[in-house]
Design a protein around this motif. Sequence first.
Motif, PDB file in Angstrom:
ATOM      1  N   UNK A 183       0.900  -1.221   0.113  1.00 46.12           N
ATOM      2  CA  UNK A 183       0.131   0.063  -0.001  1.00 46.12           C
ATOM      3  C   UNK A 183       0.927   1.146  -0.060  1.00 46.12           C
ATOM      4  N   UNK A 184       0.325   2.397  -0.566  1.00 46.66           N
ATOM      5  CA  UNK A 184       1.205   3.536  -0.745  1.00 46.66           C
ATOM      6  C   UNK A 184       0.570   4.705  -0.157  1.00 46.66           C
ATOM      7  N   UNK A 185       1.035   5.390   1.053  1.00 50.66           N
ATOM      8  CA  UNK A 185       0.080   6.576   1.684  1.00 50.66           C
ATOM      9  C   UNK A 185       0.142   7.755   0.731  1.00 50.66           C
ATOM     10  N   UNK A 186      -1.072   8.169   0.396  1.00 53.74           N
ATOM     11  CA  UNK A 186      -1.011   9.252  -0.534  1.00 53.74           C
ATOM     12  C   UNK A 186      -1.868  10.607   0.178  1.00 53.74           C
ATOM     13  N   UNK A 187      -2.520  10.490   1.364  1.00 48.02           N
ATOM     14  CA  UNK A 187      -3.086  11.299   2.178  1.00 48.02           C
ATOM     15  C   UNK A 187      -2.767  11.285   3.436  1.00 48.02           C
ATOM     16  N   UNK A 188      -2.264  12.108   4.263  1.00 50.41           N
ATOM     17  CA  UNK A 188      -2.021  12.044   5.815  1.00 50.41           C
ATOM     18  C   UNK A 188      -2.522  13.362   6.601  1.00 50.41           C
TER      19      UNK A 188
END
Length: 263
Positions: free
Chosen positions: A124-129
């Motif tokens: 998985x790749x984090x795109x919003x934090x």
Amino acid sequence: MTKASERNSDAREDALYVGSLEKGLRVLGAFGGGEQFKTLREIGQACGMDKSAAQRFTHTLVQLGYLEKCPDTKRFSLGKRVLELSFNYLRANTLIEAASPVLLDLQKATGQRVNLSLFDDTWIIYAIRQISKREYYYSSLIGRRMPVWCTSGGRIMLSHLPREEVNDILKRCTLKPLTPRTIHEPARIRARIAEAREKGYALTAEETVLGEQVVAGAILGPRGMPLAAVHIAGSLSEFTPNQFEKKFGPLAAETAHALSRHG
């Protein structure tokens, strides 16, 4: 062999495949270990290139702005131009555009950290934090990859795939624990995926970061395939896993379901 490796192997048999472009991108990928600076020799070793080839590729990438070279140490680092690629991706992604205000509201309502991750095969790749008050550095950065099999977002997305595809993905994953609490046995992972499928959300506790628990719901595309996940992350010092799951699990699932129409 990973799926990416298989794709690369298949691509090399394609007459339209540009091998030199692949090598150039491999040079950029050599900086994936977290080190800011690398020598020419280290880049060559990471990419399987001799010094001459590494020198040509690094020189070209410096000229284009994708690498920077320290004049004193002669070492290389990623260039600011790389950020432009990330910006262009995020700006053009309609799901991320739609999710950004929703996740900001969710963070304000829950007081917890809220993330959006994208499904990418074994990762998985984090795109919003959307961060809370208690954070560590990595938790604020977009673009971070995490294993699909031990994250709540990964497991809930896997729960929407056919079982044969899940088995194939797990076979290609390196099931190495990230913490002493990481569930890494294939049978137990499959059981947690099945549990997520039944509940509509997934919970992990201290499997990627000690002291942290996370619930997630899946954002689905038009054909019901997983695209992304909404994560709500909190501290074990404030909630037991059971309390956290009951309070935030359905909320993560509802938010993800509402965003599915934008997939």
